[in-house]
Design an enzyme around this catalytic site. Structure first.
Site, PDB file in Angstrom:
ATOM      1  N   GLU A 258       0.971  -1.096   0.464  1.00  0.00           N
ATOM      2  CA  GLU A 258       0.425  -0.198   0.018  1.00  0.00           C
ATOM      3  C   GLU A 258       1.161   1.472  -0.211  1.00  0.00           C
ATOM      4  O   GLU A 258       0.312   2.482   0.620  1.00  0.00           O
ATOM      5  CB  GLU A 258      -0.958  -0.131   1.253  1.00  0.00           C
ATOM      6  CG  GLU A 258      -2.158  -1.389   1.012  1.00  0.00           C
ATOM      7  CD  GLU A 258      -2.657  -1.508   2.889  1.00  0.00           C
ATOM      8  OE1 GLU A 258      -4.352  -1.285   2.549  1.00  0.00           O
ATOM      9  OE2 GLU A 258      -2.498  -1.311   3.926  1.00  0.00           O
TER      10      GLU A 258
HETATM   11  C1  ACM Z   1      -1.878  -5.393   3.842  1.00  0.00           C
HETATM   12  O1  ACM Z   1      -2.612  -6.337   5.011  1.00  0.00           O
HETATM   13  N1  ACM Z   1      -2.109  -3.975   4.119  1.00  0.00           N
HETATM   14  C2  ACM Z   1      -0.669  -6.546   3.734  1.00  0.00           C
END
Ligand code: ACM
Length: 523
Positions: free
Chosen positions: A338
């Site tokens: 992310e």
């Molecule tokens: C995640 O759940 N951002 C790895």
């Protein structure tokens, strides 16, 4: 026979029948090894006539003097003593075997058992547990615990008898990596909580605990060269309460405690995103040279280390250098998920460079599935959580995949719409959904030979203490442990849910605050 006599006779037959039924079912329950509900389910269980009884005279005998064996013997004694009230001496002996004793030995001569398999033979009134490696003995001990009545888990003396039906169990795992992940960044968990978590997952033969040690909301591990990471970055957590961190000494204590329970610690420092806590601690790590504010919300994807600054890579080398020195295991987890505000053209060379830094430290990289967008080093591992195409891209580059599908294995997802804790961005995950998936067939382009293992993460945006953690994790993690251990072809929810239901008394005795799902026939 008049009517009254007939009624009496009928009643007598009913009562006698009931008593007979009770006797037979008790005898069957305690005389059939293969009828016991074990999790994970062993590869093979063969029943035989007779049984083993633990008594005040029972001794744990280890085959030689090596320290690991002594530890394992003492660990077993520690598990059997409180409930039985027996002394459970641990001795080394080559003497003739005698009834009532438990023999632990290394050197099974059965290659198929590998490093973690074991064989338990209950015969002639004694128990022989053999394995190729101490890890196998440790796993065998977890099975032994489940062979005794559930009250063996009590911390105070209970009435016996402590019997196990005779037979043979031969067992080894399908996947060598069977993990749990705990996010101690969103909410901090004290050392004793982490130790309890280790104790609980060890029961079900998990062998990895991945600690998510940094995120936007907090930095949780002392780094001596960068002390503000903890003095500033460690001070916050979700909700605005005081955070916390582990000193290196405390971290090493966790690593040691885990190792004694056959659990490898994998530390994660998430980067280049999920980095607000370090960006708030050191202004110079920001591209604009200004420190960010500490953050106690639950948004994701809004921060990035400054990928164009040389100092960033010095920082990463220092952090991973200190972590590598106190992490005996082969892996360092670099996060990589992310990173929404890092441009892809910056993200790729960044991840490539971090892999190089970790490689120079003699460690292997694990990263969330986005790292497959970079050029993977041959021994890097991609942790699949969201995008199957990333996992498949990792495989194409020759990497191994760790399976943590958010829609099945994220234990912070709500069970259903009535769950008070948890999130639901990956959907509701009832106990059957976390069990009903096969790592080897879930993602196109990722098959058995590409898979390192299975890991169940728990993120703690909504989870603030152990009771809450246990409510979200149990019983789903037990199913993940069963599927990571079993052969891919043997999973069957209808069969498994009965075994799980039969764990109820054990879970209660261990004071585990488990979720009593209506889908499970709890006993
Ligand atoms: C995640 O759940 N951002 C790895």
């Amino acid at each position: 026979m008049n009517l009254i006599t007939q009624k009496k006779a009928f009643k007598l037959i009913l009562v006698t029948g009931f008593i007979f039924f009770q006797l037979v079912s008790t005898a069957l329950a305690s005389s059939d090894l293969s009828g016991l509900s074990l999790i994970p389910k062993p590869v093979s269980v063969i029943s035989a006539a007779g049984n083993f009884t633990l008594t005040t005279k029972s001794t744990i005998i280890i085959s030689d003097q090596r320290t690991e064996l002594k530890h394992i013997g003492t660990y077993l004694a520690g598990k059997l003593s409180p409930a039985t009230g027996f002394g459970m001496a641990v001795k080394t002996s080559a003497e003739k075997q005698s009834a009532g004793n438990i023999y632990l030995s290394i050197g099974s001569k059965d290659n198929k058992l590998g490093d973690e398999g074991y064989q338990i033979s209950i015969k002639g009134g004694l128990i022989n547990l053999t394995a190729n490696k101490p890890a196998g003995l440790f796993n065998g001990i977890q099975t032994l615990r489940q062979l005794f009545p559930a009250k063996i888990e009590s911390s105070s003396p209970q009435a016996g008898p402590w019997q196990i039906p005779a037979g043979t169990i031969r067992d080894y795992p399908e996947y060598s990596y069977r993990g749990a992940m705990l996010d101690v960044a969103r909410h901090f968990f004290q050392v004793n909580d982490v130790k309890r978590y280790i104790d609980l997952i060890a029961i079900y033969k998990l062998n990895v605990l991945h600690l998510h040690l940094s995120d936007d909301q907090g930095w949780r591990i002392e780094i001596k060269k960068w002390p503000k990471l903890t003095s500033i970055g460690g001070s916050s957590q979700v909700g605005g309460e005081k955070g916390g961190f582990y000193t290196q000494e405390q971290y090493s204590d966790i690593v040691k405690y885990a190792a004694e329970r056959n659990i490898l610690i994998i530390p994660e420092i998430d980067m280049p995103g999920h980095t607000n806590a370090c960006l708030a601690s050191y202004p110079e790590l920001n591209c604009n040279g200004k420190a960010t504010e500490l953050y106690s919300g639950t948004e994701v994807g809004f921060t990035s280390l400054c990928t164009s600054k040389e100092l960033t890579y010095q920082f990463i080398s220092d952090v991973f250098g200190e972590l590598a020195a106190i992490t005996p295991g082969p892996y360092l987890h670099i996060g990589g998920d992310e990173s929404h505000v890092t441009k892809l053209e910056d993200y790729i060379p960044f991840v490539n460079r971090v892999q190089e830094i970790v490689g120079k430290l003699g460690k292997k990289v694990i990263g969330w599935d986005e790292i497959a967008l970079s050029t993977l080093r041959p021994n890097s591992c991609v942790q699949y959580w969201a995008k199957g195409e990333n996992a498949a891209l990792g495989v194409k580059q020759g990497a191994k995949v760790l399976m943590s599908p958010a829609a099945n294995a994220y234990l912070d997802m709500k069970y259903d719409s009535t769950s008070l804790l948890g999130l639901f961005w990956a959907g509701f995950i009832e106990v059957d959904k976390s069990y009903n998936w096969d790592p080897a067939t879930l993602v196109p382009g990722v098959s058995k030979e590409n898979i390192l293992g299975v890991e169940a993460p728990v993120w703690t945006e909504t989870i603030t203490n152990m009771k809450e953690l246990e409510q979200m994790v149990f019983p789903r993690i037990i199913g993940i442990a069963d599927l990571a251990w079993r052969s891919s072809t043997s999973g069957n929810w209808n069969e498994y849910k009965v075994r799980l239901g039969n764990q109820a008394e054990r879970l209660k005795t261990l004071n585990i605050n488990y979720y009593q799902s209506k889908l499970v026939p709890w006993k």
